[in-house]
Design a protein around this motif. Sequence first.
Motif, PDB file in Angstrom:
ATOM      1  N   LEU A 174       0.829  -1.210   0.000  1.00 11.37           N
ATOM      2  CA  LEU A 174       0.000   0.000   0.000  1.00 11.37           C
ATOM      3  C   LEU A 174       0.861   1.256   0.000  1.00 11.37           C
ATOM      4  CD1 LEU A 174      -2.779   1.308   0.132  1.00 11.37           C
ATOM      5  CD2 LEU A 174      -2.689   1.103   2.620  1.00 11.37           C
ATOM      6  N   LEU A 175       1.956   1.262   0.758  1.00 11.48           N
ATOM      7  CA  LEU A 175       2.851   2.419   0.761  1.00 11.48           C
ATOM      8  C   LEU A 175       3.409   2.661  -0.638  1.00 11.48           C
ATOM      9  CD1 LEU A 175       4.367   4.617   2.370  1.00 11.48           C
ATOM     10  CD2 LEU A 175       6.214   2.952   2.688  1.00 11.48           C
ATOM     11  N   GLY A 176       3.794   1.573  -1.336  1.00 10.44           N
ATOM     12  CA  GLY A 176       4.278   1.724  -2.699  1.00 10.44           C
ATOM     13  C   GLY A 176       3.223   2.318  -3.621  1.00 10.44           C
ATOM     14  N   ARG A 182       1.866   9.730  -5.763  1.00  3.16           N
ATOM     15  CA  ARG A 182       2.539  11.016  -5.558  1.00  3.16           C
ATOM     16  C   ARG A 182       3.456  11.378  -6.712  1.00  3.16           C
ATOM     17  NH1 ARG A 182       7.043  13.479  -3.614  1.00  3.16           N
ATOM     18  NH2 ARG A 182       8.239  11.536  -3.625  1.00  3.16           N
ATOM     19  N   ARG A 183       4.032  10.356  -7.364  1.00  2.00           N
ATOM     20  CA  ARG A 183       5.062  10.598  -8.381  1.00  2.00           C
ATOM     21  C   ARG A 183       4.549  10.516  -9.822  1.00  2.00           C
ATOM     22  NH1 ARG A 183      10.647   7.464  -6.987  1.00  2.00           N
ATOM     23  NH2 ARG A 183      10.666   7.688  -4.713  1.00  2.00           N
ATOM     24  N   LEU A 428      -1.475   8.586   5.607  1.00  2.00           N
ATOM     25  CA  LEU A 428      -0.278   9.436   5.579  1.00  2.00           C
ATOM     26  C   LEU A 428      -0.466  10.632   4.636  1.00  2.00           C
ATOM     27  CD1 LEU A 428       2.516   6.710   5.395  1.00  2.00           C
ATOM     28  CD2 LEU A 428       2.124   8.297   7.302  1.00  2.00           C
ATOM     29  N   PRO A 429      -0.125  11.840   5.077  1.00  2.00           N
ATOM     30  CA  PRO A 429      -0.241  13.008   4.194  1.00  2.00           C
ATOM     31  C   PRO A 429       0.880  13.072   3.166  1.00  2.00           C
ATOM     32  CG  PRO A 429       0.623  13.673   6.328  1.00  2.00           C
ATOM     33  CD  PRO A 429       0.261  12.221   6.451  1.00  2.00           C
TER      34      PRO A 429
END
Length: 478
Positions: A174-176, A182-183, A428-429
């Motif tokens: 999930l973080l990935g 974002r990118r 997470l922001p």
Amino acid sequence: MNPDLAARLQSRIHALGHSDVDITEMKILTGGASRQMWKVTTTGSGDWQTFILRMDHPSDPQPQANAREAEVLIAAHAAGVPCPAVLDYSSDAEVLGTPFLILAFVEGQTIARKILRDDEFAVARTRLPAQLGRAIGLIHQVDPTGLDLEDLQDPVGSLVADYDELGFDRPALLLGLRELERRRPEPAPRRTLVHGDFRLGNLMVDQDGLAAVLDWEIPHFGDPFGDLGYVCMRAWRFGGPGRVAGVGDEADFLAAYEAETGFRPSPEQLTWWEAKATAQWGVGCLKQMQRSVPGHANELELLAIGRRTAEQEYDLLNLLYPEVEPAPYEPPDTRVGTAGSAEAPGATLFSEPSAEVLLAALESYLDTDLIHGTGEPNRFKARVAKNALSLLRRERTFGPNADRWYAEQLSKLGARSERELTERVRGLPDTSAADPQIRALVAVFKTASRLRLEVSNPKYLQEPAAAAAKNRTAVTNS
């Protein structure tokens, strides 16, 4: 030969007007976690002398997907893409028992390890990067008008939705996905037909190089750079040192692609799409696992694929956070005062699927395929069973200490379970490595993925170049 299937196929061939074509042999091909594949030999001539029958598994029929694949293959073949001709297809289960395609036979090899290592493909390996670039370019030139294609507007958003629907807690994955959001890079100059699964294993290769592009099961309309990143991801290099399908670098690959389309991705775009493909296969491993049901012909293989999610998490974190070092690992029971430390609830590293589920599927394989002989016994499935046994043995030896370490790390991060940590990642922001909190998370996730790989596939921890050098040394010393 399956007598009932042979009789129904024979009737279908005659109904198509080939009354002089009689089946003489049907041989089931190995592999095929999502489809059954038969090589059929007949008394006919031309394309009907030898052909491939590809069928949905009876426990998992997909009529719409079958029709879509046939129509896309017909369009691609007409546009000059190297792919098999469609001789017949039907999504009506009444014809052969499940939706099917009949494809022209193409001679060659699909097994990646043979293509990457056998001497007979030495010349092919030098030609493949440019050939693959050209083939993808031709696919992206196919006119998609009239094809029943999903329009993939938001590739990352759709992956996040797929992840959420699965219901598993894989905070590293999930973080990935959050970092990919974002990118987001600039899109390709135009949107096209996308093959969606362009890789070794789905490519027929002969001594001269690429013979055919196979397995058009998940085509869609979207950003063409997706196919380029997909064939570059590490999982589809199968241990080969080259970035492109394990066989070479991207220079000839991208030049050939640009010659067909007039554009190419920047290095940053290609890396992003490689990372996106890695996350996609991470989610895909879990989805494949969920397709396994008792009685499925490939129940054990589909379950074992679930454990491969760790490979994609490992690669994804290294692609997106190369500057973050893994957290140090010291087995808890080797330290004073830690032998009795308790695991946090839900902190096990070794799930999706659990050892118990794998054992049940292994028992089913032995009973169905070997004892009663009603399944499809072959060496490929036996190798899957052997790998599952090895995995379970390593988990029994290595797992308890790794789980205790992970529980301690979750506690240090202020979480009692992966579920709690997953929800924290979701909220997470910012997911960039500039944030110390993110670096701490990534460090733990990197080590956790390595520990999972120590159980599921320790060879994957070898860097491809190092593995290739080791193989060359072994050959030299033998």
